[in-house]
Enzyme design. Sequence first.
Site, short mmCIF file in Angstrom:
data_model
loop_
_atom_site.label_atom_id
_atom_site.label_comp_id
_atom_site.label_asym_id
_atom_site.label_seq_id
_atom_site.Cartn_x
_atom_site.Cartn_y
_atom_site.Cartn_z
CG ASP A 30 -2.07 1.08 1.15
OD1 ASP A 30 -3.15 0.46 0.99
OD2 ASP A 30 -1.83 2.25 1.20
CB ILE A 31 0.80 4.26 -2.03
CG1 ILE A 31 1.94 5.23 -2.66
CG2 ILE A 31 -0.61 5.14 -1.87
CD1 ILE A 31 1.56 5.72 -4.00
CG ASN A 87 -12.09 -0.80 3.94
OD1 ASN A 87 -12.57 -1.06 4.83
ND2 ASN A 87 -10.96 0.03 3.95
N GLY A 93 -15.81 2.97 3.38
CA GLY A 93 -14.47 3.64 3.15
C GLY A 93 -13.90 3.39 1.74
CD GLN A 94 -14.52 -1.07 -2.69
OE1 GLN A 94 -15.72 -1.35 -2.13
NE2 GLN A 94 -13.82 -1.60 -3.66
CG HIS A 100 -8.35 -2.97 -2.41
ND1 HIS A 100 -9.19 -2.36 -3.07
CD2 HIS A 100 -8.22 -2.23 -1.22
CE1 HIS A 100 -9.58 -1.34 -2.52
NE2 HIS A 100 -9.08 -1.14 -1.52
#
Length: 114
Positions: A30-31, A87, A93-94, A100
């Site tokens: 994850d970034i 999510n 909150g997606q 994913h």
Amino acid sequence: MNDCLFCKIVAKEIPAEIVYETGRTLAFRDINPQAPTHVLVIPKGHHATAAVLADADDGLADEVLKTAHAVAVLEGVADSGYRVVFNTGLGAGQTVFHVHAHVLGGRDLTWPPG
Ligand code: 5GP
Ligand code: ZN
């Protein structure tokens, strides 16, 4: 053309730090990590949400979960404990509508906190 961010990562049009890959799944960091281990696991094919993936009925959801566990083993968090989160939908909150699984580990993740 497909404007999906994660489809572009699959197509290598956007760089990502890939940690594991199977024929139909991809795992990358994850970034904006929320834990020492924070890896996203996706099916390479586009499915918008976990609900759509669950309906796909072709074993792909199973493969995503197996990849999530393989990532936990590779990251060394399988024994200490890890969390897998989908999510699903705006209210949860997606923000990226290519399903994913967040694989989170490496810190205390007991729930509820406190
Ligand atoms: P969601 O909020 O949809 O459950 O999670 C989307 C996740 O994708 C977020 O944790 C966010 O940090 C991550 N993300 C967004 N854009 C990128 C990107 O370009 N590359 C990577 N590796 N992760 C991203
Ligand atoms: Zn996509």
